[in-house]
Write a protein that holds these residues in place. Structure first.
Motif, PDB file in Angstrom:
ATOM      1  N   LEU A  39       0.774  -1.192  -0.133  1.00 58.50           N
ATOM      2  CA  LEU A  39      -0.025   0.170  -0.387  1.00 58.50           C
ATOM      3  C   LEU A  39       0.805   1.580  -0.021  1.00 58.50           C
ATOM      4  CD1 LEU A  39      -3.061  -1.212   2.524  1.00 58.50           C
ATOM      5  CD2 LEU A  39      -3.343  -1.007  -0.025  1.00 58.50           C
ATOM      6  N   MET A  40       2.386   1.456   0.646  1.00 59.36           N
ATOM      7  CA  MET A  40       2.542   2.454   0.313  1.00 59.36           C
ATOM      8  C   MET A  40       3.732   2.817  -0.637  1.00 59.36           C
ATOM      9  SD  MET A  40       4.259   2.183   4.786  1.00 59.36           S
ATOM     10  CE  MET A  40       5.203   3.239   4.915  1.00 59.36           C
ATOM     11  N   HIS A  41       3.641   1.640  -0.891  1.00 56.53           N
ATOM     12  CA  HIS A  41       5.233   1.493  -2.207  1.00 56.53           C
ATOM     13  C   HIS A  41       3.658   2.423  -3.387  1.00 56.53           C
ATOM     14  CE1 HIS A  41       6.144   0.312  -5.775  1.00 56.53           C
ATOM     15  NE2 HIS A  41       7.077   0.693  -5.220  1.00 56.53           N
ATOM     16  N   ASP A  42       2.153   1.845  -3.454  1.00 59.68           N
ATOM     17  CA  ASP A  42       1.485   1.545  -5.021  1.00 59.68           C
ATOM     18  C   ASP A  42       0.424   2.728  -4.935  1.00 59.68           C
ATOM     19  OD1 ASP A  42       2.474  -0.421  -5.453  1.00 59.68           O
ATOM     20  OD2 ASP A  42       0.996  -1.315  -6.595  1.00 59.68           O
TER      21      ASP A  42
ATOM     22  N   ALA B 121      12.239  -6.274  -1.266  1.00 56.78           N
ATOM     23  CA  ALA B 121      12.518  -6.804  -2.298  1.00 56.78           C
ATOM     24  C   ALA B 121      11.483  -6.912  -3.059  1.00 56.78           C
ATOM     25  CB  ALA B 121      13.693  -8.405  -1.751  1.00 56.78           C
ATOM     26  N   PHE B 122      10.447  -7.285  -3.340  1.00 56.67           N
ATOM     27  CA  PHE B 122       9.367  -7.789  -4.280  1.00 56.67           C
ATOM     28  C   PHE B 122       8.528  -6.416  -4.699  1.00 56.67           C
ATOM     29  CE2 PHE B 122       9.872 -12.461  -2.327  1.00 56.67           C
ATOM     30  CZ  PHE B 122      10.833 -12.509  -3.702  1.00 56.67           C
ATOM     31  N   VAL B 123       8.241  -6.147  -3.858  1.00 52.63           N
ATOM     32  CA  VAL B 123       7.120  -4.871  -4.459  1.00 52.63           C
ATOM     33  C   VAL B 123       7.267  -4.138  -5.543  1.00 52.63           C
ATOM     34  CG1 VAL B 123       8.171  -3.259  -2.742  1.00 52.63           C
ATOM     35  CG2 VAL B 123       5.872  -3.181  -3.220  1.00 52.63           C
ATOM     36  N   GLU B 124       8.533  -4.273  -5.653  1.00 48.35           N
ATOM     37  CA  GLU B 124       8.706  -2.929  -7.605  1.00 48.35           C
ATOM     38  C   GLU B 124       8.555  -3.783  -8.405  1.00 48.35           C
ATOM     39  OE1 GLU B 124       9.956   0.712  -8.983  1.00 48.35           O
ATOM     40  OE2 GLU B 124       9.767   0.376  -6.918  1.00 48.35           O
ATOM     41  N   GLU B 125       8.382  -4.950  -8.306  1.00 44.83           N
ATOM     42  CA  GLU B 125       8.738  -5.434  -9.379  1.00 44.83           C
ATOM     43  C   GLU B 125       7.154  -6.995  -9.494  1.00 44.83           C
ATOM     44  OE1 GLU B 125      11.664  -9.028 -10.313  1.00 44.83           O
ATOM     45  OE2 GLU B 125      13.166  -6.833 -10.489  1.00 44.83           O
ATOM     46  N   LEU B 126       6.869  -7.158  -8.316  1.00 45.94           N
ATOM     47  CA  LEU B 126       5.531  -8.282  -8.510  1.00 45.94           C
ATOM     48  C   LEU B 126       4.218  -6.733  -8.118  1.00 45.94           C
ATOM     49  CD1 LEU B 126       6.810 -10.870  -6.577  1.00 45.94           C
ATOM     50  CD2 LEU B 126       6.658 -10.742  -8.532  1.00 45.94           C
ATOM     51  N   GLY B 127       4.186  -5.820  -7.433  1.00 48.61           N
ATOM     52  CA  GLY B 127       2.975  -5.088  -7.195  1.00 48.61           C
ATOM     53  C   GLY B 127       2.055  -6.027  -6.107  1.00 48.61           C
ATOM     54  N   TRP B 128       0.359  -6.267  -6.319  1.00 48.91           N
ATOM     55  CA  TRP B 128       0.363  -6.633  -5.558  1.00 48.91           C
ATOM     56  C   TRP B 128       0.618  -8.214  -4.620  1.00 48.91           C
ATOM     57  CZ3 TRP B 128      -1.950 -11.369  -6.499  1.00 48.91           C
ATOM     58  CH2 TRP B 128      -2.555 -11.785  -7.755  1.00 48.91           C
TER      59      TRP B 128
END
Length: 319
Positions: A32-35, A244-251
Motif C-alpha cells: 500500500l505504501m509503495h503503490d 525486495a519484491f514490491v517493485e517488480e511484483l506489485g500486489w
C-alpha cells in the motif's frame, strides 16, 4: 512422535498463526505504501535478500541436522531400554533358582516384585524426563500433551515403597537401589550364584547408563545461540522480503512474501521442536508408547494377561 504422513493444517497454524499474521500485515503495508502512497524508497535490490536467503538456509540446515541428532539419540537410548528390559525380566525369571520347594512361594514373590518394580522404573523415568526445566519453559500452549504423573507407578510397587518413592529427588534411581538390595538378599539366601549375581548387576548398571544418557540430553540444552539467532534471522529475512519484491511484483508481493516467509519459519520450528526430545510434545520421542510396550512385554514374560491398552494416535502423533 508424529506418525501421520500428512500434517493437519490446524496443528501447523496453531504454532505459526502469529508469525503468519505479522508477515501478512507487513506485506500489505509495504504494498500500500509503495503503490498508493508512492514511497519509492521502500524498494531494495533483490540481490540483497537473495544473499540473506542463502545464508539463512545454510544456517537452518546446520541447526536442524544437529537437532535431529539429539532426537535420534534419544530414540536409540529408549530402544536400548526396551531391549535391556526384556533381558532383565528373562534373567530374573531364569537365573533366580528355587533352592527347595519350601521357598518356592518366597522366590516367586521376589521375582514378581523385581519384574513389576522395573515396569515402575520405566514409567518413573518417563515422568522424570518430561518434567519441565527453566530453559525450555514457553508461553506457547501445546495442542496436545500426555498426562505426566508418578501415580502411574503405584500399581507396580508395594505401598511402603511407593510412599518413599514419591518423596525422592530422583525416583527412578531409588527404584534401581531397591532392585540392587533385593539382588543382594537373594544372593545371601543362596538363590543366585556369584556369576548370576554379577550378570544381573551388570543389567542394572545398564539401566543406570540409560538413565544417565537420557538425563544428559534433558539437562543439556541445545546451544541457545543457535535457537536465538535462528529466530532473529528468520524475523529479519521475513521483514525484508516485501521490500525486495514490491517493485517488480506489485500486489503479488503479498502472497509471495508470506509463502516464502512461511517456508523459513517452518524450517526454524522443525529444528526448534526436535532439539529437546523429552518434553511431552507431538514431535518428541514417544516415551508413553515405549513405556507401555515394555510393560506389555514384561507382563507377558511373567505370564500375566493384564496388558495395558495400546496407545492410539492423536492429532497424527503417538506420545
Amino acid at each position: 512422535m508424529i506418525t501421520s504422513r500428512n500434517l493437519k493444517w490446524n496443528v501447523v497454524l496453531h504454532y505459526t498463526w502469529k508469525s503468519m499474521l505479522y508477515y501478512l500485515l507487513l506485506s500489505l503495508a509495504v504494498y500500500l505504501m509503495h503503490d498508493y502512497f508512492e514511497v519509492l524508497e521502500l524498494h531494495m535490490p533483490f540481490s540483497t535478500i537473495s544473499a540473506l536467503s542463502t545464508a539463512l538456509a545454510i544456517f537452518l540446515g546446520f541447526k536442524n541436522n544437529n537437532a535431529y541428532d539429539r532426537w535420534w539419540e534419544g530414540r536409540k537410548i529408549w530402544g536400548l531400554l526396551v531391549n535391556y528390559s526384556r533381558a532383565w525380566a528373562r534373567e530374573v525369571i531364569t537365573m533366580i533358582i528355587l533352592p527347595d520347594a519350601t521357598q518356592a512361594a518366597e522366590v516367586k514373590n521376589l521375582q514378581r516384585r523385581m519384574v513389576y518394580r522395573h515396569i515402575a522404573f520405566v514409567h518413573a523415568l518417563r515422568v522424570f524426563l518430561r518434567k519441565k526445566h527453566s530453559y525450555n519453559q514457553t508461553n506457547q500452549k501445546e495442542i496436545f500433551e500426555e498426562s505426566n504423573e508418578y501415580k502411574d507407578t503405584a500399581s507396580f510397587l508395594m505401598p511402603n515403597e511407593y510412599k518413599v518413592f514419591c518423596h525422592k529427588n530422583n525416583p527412578p534411581n531409588y527404584l534401581l537401589e531397591l532392585q540392587g538390595e533385593d539382588l543382594r538378599r537373594a544372593f545371601n539366601k543362596g538363590w543366585i550364584s556369584d556369576f548370576r549375581f554379577v550378570k544381573l548387576e551388570e543389567t542394572l548398571v545398564e539401566f543406570n547408563n540409560i538413565q544417565g544418557m537420557s538425563e544428559r540430553i534433558k539437562n543439556t540444552p541445545f546451544p541457545r545461540q543457535y535457537s536465538f539467532f535462528s529466530r532473529v534471522f528468520v524475523f529479519i529475512h521475513a521483514s525484508l522480503l516485501p521490500f525486495a519484491f514490491v517493485e517488480e511484483l506489485g500486489w503479488a508481493t503479498i502472497p509471495v512474501s508470506v509463502i516464502i516467509s512461511f517456508v523459513f519459519l517452518c524450517l526454524d520450528l522443525v529444528g526448534e521442536r526436535a532439539e529437546d526430545p523429552f518434553e511431552n510434545r507431538l514431535e518428541d520421542v514417544p516415551l508413553t508408547a515405549l513405556s507401555l510396550t515394555i510393560e506389555t512385554n514384561l507382563k507377558e514374560q511373567w505370564g500375566s494377561k493384564d496388558f495395558p491398552s495400546p496407545r492410539q494416535a492423536s492429532h497424527g502423533a503417538v506420545l
